[in-house]
Scaffold this motif. Structure first.
Motif, PDB file in Angstrom:
ATOM      1  N   THR A   1     -18.239  47.597 -53.321  1.00 35.66           N
ATOM      2  CA  THR A   1     -19.525  47.707 -52.692  1.00 35.66           C
ATOM      3  C   THR A   1     -19.835  49.103 -52.507  1.00 35.66           C
ATOM      4  O   THR A   1     -19.453  49.920 -51.682  1.00 35.66           O
ATOM      5  CB  THR A   1     -19.297  46.985 -51.255  1.00 35.66           C
ATOM      6  OG1 THR A   1     -18.710  45.785 -51.364  1.00 35.66           O
ATOM      7  CG2 THR A   1     -20.560  47.141 -50.684  1.00 35.66           C
TER       8      THR A   1
ATOM      9  N   ASP B   1     -31.104  47.935 -56.976  1.00 32.38           N
ATOM     10  CA  ASP B   1     -30.900  46.690 -56.781  1.00 32.38           C
ATOM     11  C   ASP B   1     -29.443  46.284 -56.504  1.00 32.38           C
ATOM     12  O   ASP B   1     -28.796  46.567 -57.268  1.00 32.38           O
ATOM     13  CB  ASP B   1     -31.720  46.077 -57.842  1.00 32.38           C
ATOM     14  CG  ASP B   1     -31.417  44.557 -57.810  1.00 32.38           C
ATOM     15  OD1 ASP B   1     -32.067  43.909 -56.915  1.00 32.38           O
ATOM     16  OD2 ASP B   1     -30.854  43.996 -58.727  1.00 32.38           O
ATOM     17  N   GLY B   2     -28.981  45.470 -55.600  1.00 31.03           N
ATOM     18  CA  GLY B   2     -27.787  45.125 -55.390  1.00 31.03           C
ATOM     19  C   GLY B   2     -27.024  45.970 -54.618  1.00 31.03           C
ATOM     20  O   GLY B   2     -25.894  45.594 -54.181  1.00 31.03           O
TER      21      GLY B   2
ATOM     22  N   GLU C   1     -25.955  47.632 -50.973  1.00 29.98           N
ATOM     23  CA  GLU C   1     -25.998  46.918 -49.715  1.00 29.98           C
ATOM     24  C   GLU C   1     -26.512  47.928 -48.602  1.00 29.98           C
ATOM     25  O   GLU C   1     -26.745  47.822 -47.411  1.00 29.98           O
ATOM     26  CB  GLU C   1     -24.921  45.876 -49.355  1.00 29.98           C
ATOM     27  CG  GLU C   1     -24.958  44.854 -50.178  1.00 29.98           C
ATOM     28  CD  GLU C   1     -23.700  43.877 -50.019  1.00 29.98           C
ATOM     29  OE1 GLU C   1     -23.041  44.167 -48.800  1.00 29.98           O
ATOM     30  OE2 GLU C   1     -23.423  43.029 -50.898  1.00 29.98           O
ATOM     31  N   TRP C   2     -25.700  49.260 -48.976  1.00 35.00           N
ATOM     32  CA  TRP C   2     -25.575  50.139 -47.873  1.00 35.00           C
ATOM     33  C   TRP C   2     -26.282  51.628 -48.508  1.00 35.00           C
ATOM     34  O   TRP C   2     -25.813  52.017 -49.631  1.00 35.00           O
ATOM     35  CB  TRP C   2     -24.359  50.476 -47.416  1.00 35.00           C
ATOM     36  CG  TRP C   2     -23.386  49.354 -46.957  1.00 35.00           C
ATOM     37  CD1 TRP C   2     -22.786  48.675 -47.465  1.00 35.00           C
ATOM     38  CD2 TRP C   2     -23.467  48.851 -45.300  1.00 35.00           C
ATOM     39  NE1 TRP C   2     -22.538  47.594 -46.598  1.00 35.00           N
ATOM     40  CE2 TRP C   2     -22.603  48.015 -45.458  1.00 35.00           C
ATOM     41  CE3 TRP C   2     -23.662  49.743 -44.211  1.00 35.00           C
ATOM     42  CZ2 TRP C   2     -22.485  47.455 -44.337  1.00 35.00           C
ATOM     43  CZ3 TRP C   2     -23.457  49.043 -43.083  1.00 35.00           C
ATOM     44  CH2 TRP C   2     -22.676  47.893 -43.178  1.00 35.00           C
TER      45      TRP C   2
ATOM     46  N   THR D   1     -36.129  48.092 -51.143  1.00 35.39           N
ATOM     47  CA  THR D   1     -34.890  47.441 -51.298  1.00 35.39           C
ATOM     48  C   THR D   1     -34.522  46.339 -50.213  1.00 35.39           C
ATOM     49  O   THR D   1     -35.280  46.532 -49.307  1.00 35.39           O
ATOM     50  CB  THR D   1     -33.898  48.711 -51.296  1.00 35.39           C
ATOM     51  OG1 THR D   1     -33.272  48.993 -49.790  1.00 35.39           O
ATOM     52  CG2 THR D   1     -34.259  49.862 -52.268  1.00 35.39           C
TER      53      THR D   1
ATOM     54  N   ALA E   1     -31.486  46.850 -48.887  1.00 31.80           N
ATOM     55  CA  ALA E   1     -30.268  47.629 -48.367  1.00 31.80           C
ATOM     56  C   ALA E   1     -30.462  47.932 -46.921  1.00 31.80           C
ATOM     57  O   ALA E   1     -31.560  47.997 -46.362  1.00 31.80           O
ATOM     58  CB  ALA E   1     -30.172  48.936 -48.896  1.00 31.80           C
ATOM     59  N   ALA E   2     -29.116  47.832 -46.345  1.00 28.57           N
ATOM     60  CA  ALA E   2     -29.051  48.485 -44.796  1.00 28.57           C
ATOM     61  C   ALA E   2     -29.220  49.985 -44.860  1.00 28.57           C
ATOM     62  O   ALA E   2     -28.729  50.441 -45.731  1.00 28.57           O
ATOM     63  CB  ALA E   2     -27.546  48.071 -44.112  1.00 28.57           C
TER      64      ALA E   2
ATOM     65  N   ASP F   1     -30.276  50.634 -39.272  1.00 25.57           N
ATOM     66  CA  ASP F   1     -29.525  49.610 -39.403  1.00 25.57           C
ATOM     67  C   ASP F   1     -28.074  49.839 -39.180  1.00 25.57           C
ATOM     68  O   ASP F   1     -27.264  48.967 -38.803  1.00 25.57           O
ATOM     69  CB  ASP F   1     -29.571  48.926 -40.951  1.00 25.57           C
ATOM     70  CG  ASP F   1     -31.090  48.192 -41.416  1.00 25.57           C
ATOM     71  OD1 ASP F   1     -31.789  47.731 -40.322  1.00 25.57           O
ATOM     72  OD2 ASP F   1     -31.461  48.847 -42.284  1.00 25.57           O
TER      73      ASP F   1
END
Length: 350
Positions: free
Chosen positions: A53, A94-95, A97-98, A165, A167-168, A207
């Protein structure tokens, strides 16, 4: 090992310039910019393919020389130019998460202030904050005006990332885990505000907030107390304080009003890997105790994956992996396997 929440992240951090350098005079550097599959997006795809990740930081202290030459963050177009960079970077996220917008803005504000002082002749030289002398140096307070500017840049970046995005989004703060000596609680609040809390408060709409913790420092009636040279100090002159992460997490949770926390850096500069394991084990105990008290912690990322160029020198070794600077061999340390097993044990218990 406590019952950790599902999705709790385990990892180790790295920063390209500190580990591999940026040899712009190499023909291979030019090739990287044009050859399909070799651009920065390839690193994200590779991480995802390996089941990792990615936690991406968009600014980690270094910046283009032309940006610095026209005033940098304090220049008339500083915010606009950073936002333009973030818009461009968002195209390859893209893809992911953070996303952390800026690494340690409180340290960055300090560096901006020291750079301006050097240019004006107010100080003659820039001193590394990790050079161990007779005492651990106490750095000057960051300029609150620079802090406000960086918070503005963070807000602009967050808006771009939220639009472009999924994302967080947050930023990471260098948390010193300050503690008051008897009778100096008010001075502690004063010191904490200018050095940390300004930046933690700026994260209240985020976030998550990244906590970066290594050691603790006391505050007396005069401010931060210089840490004396002692046999058990780390290689950077810091006190051996694995409890610092618990102090930092609790203070961050209170100051942000309950923003979820991601530990984005925690570790120790030591040549003794058994000491690294002992430090990290105790640090995790303090972190898990804070979580047991209801603090929302989403993951733990160790600093660092590899031994690196740390604030101007190679000597302080933080890595889970040793790097031979002559042959460029990389040798995993026992702490790497230990942390991996700790993570696997937590996953099976979740």
């Amino acid at each position: 090992m406590p019952q950790l929440p599902l999705g709790f992240l385990w990892g180790a951090a790295t920063a390209p310039h500190q580990v591999e350098g940026n040899n712009v005079n190499s023909d291979w550097w030019a090739l990287e910019q044009t050859m399909p599959g070799m651009q920065h997006r390839a690193m994200i795809d590779t991480a995802l393919d390996l089941g990792l990740t990615p936690v991406v930081t968009l600014h980690h202290f270094t910046q283009p020389r032309w940006f610095a030459d026209v005033g940098g963050w304090m220049g008339d177009q500083g915010i606009e130019r950073f936002a333009a960079y973030v818009r461009e970077a968002a195209g390859i996220l893209d893809g992911v998460e953070w996303v952390c917008t800026i690494n340690e803005p409180n340290m960055l504000a300090l560096m901006v202030g020291m750079s301006r002082a050097a240019q004006s002749g107010d100080i003659e030289t820039w001193t590394s904050p990790t050079v161990e002398g007779v005492t651990r140096p106490v750095l000057p307070d960051p300029d609150p005006k620079v802090a406000a500017r960086l918070a503005e840049a963070h807000d602009a970046a967050r808006e771009v990332l939220k639009q472009r995005t999924g994302a967080a989004v947050g930023w990471t703060v260098a948390c010193q885990a300050y503690t008051a000596t008897p009778g100096n609680a008010e001075k502690l609040r004063e010191v904490s505000y200018v050095r940390e809390d300004l930046y933690l408060e700026a994260a209240r709409g985020d976030d998550f907030i990244g906590v970066q913790s290594y050691s603790s420092q006391a505050v007396d009636e005069n401010g931060v107390v210089p840490h004396p040279k002692r046999p058990d100090n780390t290689m950077t002159g810091d006190a051996y304080r694995p409890d610092a992460i618990g102090i930092a997490v609790r203070h961050t949770w209170e100051t942000t009003g309950g923003v979820p926390i991601l530990i984005t850096e925690n570790g120790i500069a030591t040549a003794d890997d058994s000491r690294r394991i002992a430090y990290t084990s105790e640090a995790l105990d303090h972190l898990f105790a804070a979580m047991d008290d209801g603090i929302d912690v989403r993951g733990y990322i160790h600093w660092s994956a590899l031994d690196n160029f740390e604030w101007g020198h190679w000597e302080p070794t933080f890595g889970l992996i040793e790097v031979d600077r002559r042959a460029f061999d990389r040798r995993p340390k026992p702490s790497l396997a230990w942390l991996g097993e700790t993570a696997r044990s937590s996953i099976t218990r979740s």
